[in-house]
Design an enzyme around this catalytic site. Structure first.
Site, short mmCIF file in Angstrom:
data_model
loop_
_atom_site.label_atom_id
_atom_site.label_comp_id
_atom_site.label_asym_id
_atom_site.label_seq_id
_atom_site.Cartn_x
_atom_site.Cartn_y
_atom_site.Cartn_z
N GLU A 4 0.83 -1.20 0.00
CA GLU A 4 0.00 0.00 0.00
C GLU A 4 0.86 1.25 0.00
OE1 GLU A 4 -3.80 -1.52 2.68
OE2 GLU A 4 -2.05 -0.71 3.71
N CYS A 5 0.62 2.16 -0.91
CA CYS A 5 1.22 3.48 -0.95
C CYS A 5 2.76 3.41 -0.86
CB CYS A 5 0.61 4.37 0.13
SG CYS A 5 0.81 6.13 -0.20
N GLY A 6 3.34 3.65 0.30
CA GLY A 6 4.79 3.58 0.43
C GLY A 6 5.34 2.23 0.03
#
Length: 455
Positions: free
Chosen positions: A330-332
């Site tokens: 997720e994301c990072g």
């Protein structure tokens, strides 16, 4: 039975709810109280402050992302052995998913959890008019129970007394204290250096100062007398413990990757999985016993140089994904799996190269807001005709081409294909909240079991 529980909410701009929240947490701790923190809405930063002050993991609660029963279950479960529970609001008291309803707002949470409300009001450049502000908040809805006010940004004790007299006469509720303007209590490091600073204890003296200031100008005994609330009971369904499964989910967790909803991890454990942490920053490989892999959000761009050089963990993650371990990034985590990250100084650092394309940091916010998430046929986590909820918040932009998006999301500006999916890898900018659809956890563990059996 009753306990102490309240929503600490603001009227909007210039309120500094987190400053008040952590200050009151510290002040109440100094009175010998066990304090539990909660945060309305999708936010990883503010709960990290709560956790640092109280020594107890703060929880996110959201009346849009999941059911009212789930909200109550989370509050009941986390506050079971606490003396005081403080629920920090989001934006202004009535601000939530839509300007046309209270859904997702601190006001809605206060009603769902039967919690009294302490309203923080910015009194700068106002006297009697501040009573009109409070009165407006009282009249917009008769459902929330606003029981007291804290005056913020007052110019002097005299100014406070004027505002207090006006509010108490016109609104019929007590003003329990104040903070002056320019007291030098802005939260330090409230950005990319936050997690390391907290973990090293560098903010402890700031917390002490803030707690002492709150105790000096806010009537804590009155606060406690006003904020009695019924003890909530768990339904016993959401976190019902299932038989232990021989499944281990490896979770990347350190200063670079630390954006995880506590309930996501709790649901994995409740469904029978073992959660084992490892640190990419410390060059720790994926645990050998891992059957699934979770790489959450955080600040990989701030540690890109170190992450780029840590060959052992990079190799182990590539191997795990190639082997077919069901992986959510997720994301990072998504950024980490691309070919490279270019930080805000323009420095390019090579990442894992599992996902084609690169990401670059930018000065403007790239995305912010709630997301409805719709699955696809080949997605192990969220299949076709399945839905979940979450949010997106990032300053980076992705440039690259790939054929298979991970899922479809719906936000304020419509629907879009998002993320990257290849085999058992699901990656993208969206943060999932598993409480919005606990079946996602079942899907994940089933996928892990299939891979394990095949091996």
């Amino acid at each position: 039975m009753q306990t102490n529980r309240f929503v600490l909410a603001g009227t909007g701009s210039g309120v500094g709810k987190t400053t008040f929240t952590i200050g009151l947490m510290k002040a109440l701790q100094e009175k010998g109280k066990v304090v539990q923190g909660f945060k309305c809405g999708p936010d990883y930063i503010d709960p990290s402050y709560h956790t640092a002050v109280t020594g107890r993991v703060s929880r996110n609660i959201d009346s849009w992302m999941f059911s009212h029963d789930a909200v109550r279950d989370i509050v009941a479960r986390a506050s079971m052995d606490a003396d005081v529970s403080i629920i920090e609001g989001v934006m202004g008291f009535y601000d939530g998913k839509s300007p046309l309803s209270d859904e997702g707002s601190a006001a809605d949470i206060s009603v769902v959890t039967e919690s009294p409300v302490i309203l923080i009001v910015n009194c700068a450049s106002m006297a009697r008019s501040v009573a009109a502000v409070v009165k407006g908040f009282q009249l917009l809805s008769d459902k929330p129970n606003i029981v007291g006010v804290i005056a913020n940004q007052v110019g002097s004790v005299g100014h406070y007394e004027i505002a207090k007299a006006a509010i108490e006469q016109e609104c019929g509720i007590p003003v329990i204290g104040y903070l002056k303007r320019e007291t030098g209590i802005d939260i330090p490091s409230r950005h990319l250096g936050l997690i390391p600073a907290i973990e090293r204890g560098e903010l402890d003296s700031f917390f002490d100062k803030l707690g002492a200031l709150m105790a000096e100008t806010i009537d804590l005994d009155l606060l406690l007398s006003l904020t009695k609330a019924p003890v909530l009971q768990e339904t016993g369904q959401l976190f019902a413990t299932q038989p232990t499964k021989d499944i281990c989910i490896a979770v990347a967790k350190d200063a670079a990757f630390n954006f995880y909803y506590e309930e996501n991890l709790a649901l994995l454990r409740a469904k029978g999985a073992t959660v084992q942490f490892f640190s990419p920053l410390a060059n720790e490989p994926v645990p050998a016993e891992a059957d699934g892999l979770y790489i959450g959000g955080g600040f990989p761009e701030e540690f890109a140089d170190t992450l780029a050089k840590n060959a052992i963990v990079k190799s182990s993650i590539r191997e795990a994904i190639t082997k077919g371990l069901p992986t959510l990034a997720e994301c990072g985590g998504f950024m980490y799996l691309t070919e490279a990250i270019t930080n805000s100084q323009g420095e390019r650092h090579e990442m894992l190269g599992v996902i084609p394309g690169e990401v670059a940091m930018q000065t403007k916010l790239a995305a912010l807001g709630y997301r409805e998430i719709f699955g696809t046929t080949s997605n192990f986590l969220i299949g076709q005709d399945e839905q979940a909820k979450g949010h997106e918040f990032h300053y980076s932009s992705y440039s690259g081409t790939h054929e298979t998006p991970a899922y479809e999301t719906k936000g304020r500006f419509g629907n879009k294909q998002e993320g990257y999916q290849n085999g058992n890898l699901v990656a993208g900018y969206t943060h999932f909240h598993f409480v919005s659809n606990p079946k996602l956890v079942d899907n994940w563990l089933t996928a892990c079991k299939k891979v394990k059996t095949h091996d």
